[in-house]
Structures are given as structure tokens and as C-alpha cells.
Design a protein around this motif. Sequence first.
Motif, PDB file in Angstrom:
ATOM      1  N   UNK A 191       0.763  -1.137  -0.032  1.00 46.60           N
ATOM      2  CA  UNK A 191      -0.021   0.046   0.079  1.00 46.60           C
ATOM      3  C   UNK A 191       1.057   1.232   0.206  1.00 46.60           C
ATOM      4  N   UNK A 192       1.843   1.252   0.824  1.00 51.81           N
ATOM      5  CA  UNK A 192       2.770   2.593   0.974  1.00 51.81           C
ATOM      6  C   UNK A 192       3.438   2.776  -0.590  1.00 51.81           C
ATOM      7  N   UNK A 193       3.845   1.783  -1.277  1.00 51.82           N
ATOM      8  CA  UNK A 193       4.504   1.892  -2.557  1.00 51.82           C
ATOM      9  C   UNK A 193       3.392   2.432  -3.587  1.00 51.82           C
ATOM     10  N   UNK A 194       2.218   1.783  -3.300  1.00 46.27           N
ATOM     11  CA  UNK A 194       0.846   2.461  -4.389  1.00 46.27           C
ATOM     12  C   UNK A 194       0.883   3.942  -4.113  1.00 46.27           C
ATOM     13  N   UNK A 195       1.072   4.169  -2.775  1.00 43.77           N
ATOM     14  CA  UNK A 195       0.808   5.799  -2.575  1.00 43.77           C
ATOM     15  C   UNK A 195       1.905   6.367  -3.180  1.00 43.77           C
ATOM     16  N   UNK A 196       3.189   6.020  -3.183  1.00 50.04           N
ATOM     17  CA  UNK A 196       4.259   6.872  -3.737  1.00 50.04           C
ATOM     18  C   UNK A 196       4.085   6.793  -5.316  1.00 50.04           C
TER      19      UNK A 196
END
Length: 303
Positions: free
Chosen positions: A119-124
Motif C-alpha cells: 500500500x505504501x508503494x502504491x501511494x508513492x
Amino acid sequence: MTVPEVRAFTRFYTRVIGLLDRGYLDSPYSATEVRVLFELACRDRCEVADLRSDLGMDAGYLSRILTRFETDGLAEREPSPTDGRRQLVRPTDRGLDVFAALDRKSSDEITAMLADVPEADRHRLVAAMATIRRTLGGAPPAAYVLRPPLPGDLGWIVQRHGVRYAEESGFDTTFEALVARVVADFGRSHDPAREAAWIAEVDGEAAGSILCVRDDDETARLRLLLVEPSARGLGIGARLVDECVRFARRAGYRRVVLWTVAGLDPARRIYQRAGFALVDERPQRLFGRDVIGQNWEYGFQGE
């Protein structure tokens, strides 16, 4: 090295989204043809000239695509009722059905592509895509949010101050070291009742900062106002300063002070509009440069 890096990214991205495939989304149509069908499905009916202008396409190329769509029963053209020299084009029911199937398939493929991405990488990833669109001429961001710092944001404040002031004001690394000390002191021992920090976020990405810290029992100090160039023009700087002043008033301070250097005109205008007044200034040698240090003050007396 900018050009080779952009070309490498373009090659990578066209492969990822399937632009090199013989038929886009396993259809008999190219990516360009599917894009034209997308525009038709969204517009219902439009002038061919407007479609060509909006897509930036060659007139002959678009005409050949529309001819194929007519042959396949996806679209129909007719003269404009107001100007016989102009043509209108609209999707047929079959065209809308074909587009809906392609649209679902595209969504399914993207969902599958992102399934194993944290999820954090999707955000980035989404934030980086928004940055690319803005940088290469897309619409500027229309909104932002202010929030407290999250893990990693204090380090971001230090890094972005070091970069921005080196590029825009010629400051050396002693300025970044000063910012690091201010941020370290805040992160280590700030009193939430009397000190606070805000991050401005645009399209999921940090784009601005400000701190309100205690100078003494009656005085708050505004520190580390920053707005990234890509987010300027949205009123973020003024909003950050207003938040700092409001917090200081609620916390019971009698005044807010700040130190800056002459020549930072956008920031100066923000401070003046917020009600700060220049108290004094003097030449100094700081951050590898001769600067004029300035002290500004905002008082709550009489409010």
C-alpha cells in the motif's frame, strides 16, 4: 543524463502497459484507436474537428481510424446540422459495448499489476505519476491538505530545505545543518500543547512545511516555512502561516516572531499579508553568503 533516463523510462512504461502489443488489451485495435474510442464513449457526440484538436492528431490519421470504426459498426459520422462543412461523430451501441469491455479489461489488468505492490508503494507510485503529469504540462493540482507530520516527514523537511535553499538562494550545507538541529529539537522534546508542525500534502506527496515552537512563555517562533515549486500558487504558504498564528493564539502566546533573510520576496509578502511587521535587520555572514538577517513580529495585543 536527463534525456537517456527519460527515454529508458518511456521504453519501460510502454512495455508495462502493453503499447508494444499487436492489439491493445488483446483487442483488434491499437492503443491510439482505443483512446479515440474512449473519447467517443465519454462525449456521446462531438465534432470531428474538436476531437482531432483535443487529441492532437493528424486529420488524415483520425479519419482513417473513424472509417475503420464505421466499418466495424463502432461509430457513425454525419454532417453538422448547423454547418454542412463540418462532421459530427458518435459511438454506436456496439461501440459503447466494445469500449465497456475494454475498459473493464484495462481495470482488471491494472488491479492484477498492483496486486503484489504494498500500500505504501502504491501511494508513492500515484504521487509520482501526478508529479510527472504536472511537470510535463498537465493540469496543476487543484487541492491540498494540511496534516501533522508522519514518520519520515521530519527528515523530508531537512532534506527539502537543504535542496531548495541551495538551488534558489545559494546557501551552503551549514543551512541544512541548522534546519537539522531545529527539527531534531522539535522531534525530541516538543510540548504538543504549545508547539506544533504541519505538512502540506498535494496528490499524496509532501509539498510544504511549517513549525510553531516556543521561544519563551509569551513568544512563539514560526520556523521552516517551505512550499515546493510544483505546489506554489495554491495558497499553501499563506495557509501554513495562518495555521501557525492560530495555533499560537490558542496556546496562549502574546506574539509570534520569525527570522528570515532579505530577498525572499514571496515569503515576505505572505508574512506582511498575515500581519507580521519587520522589527529590525542587519547584515550578516551566514550559510556561505552575505545576507541581511531580518526579525519579524506579529502581536496579539488588542485583538
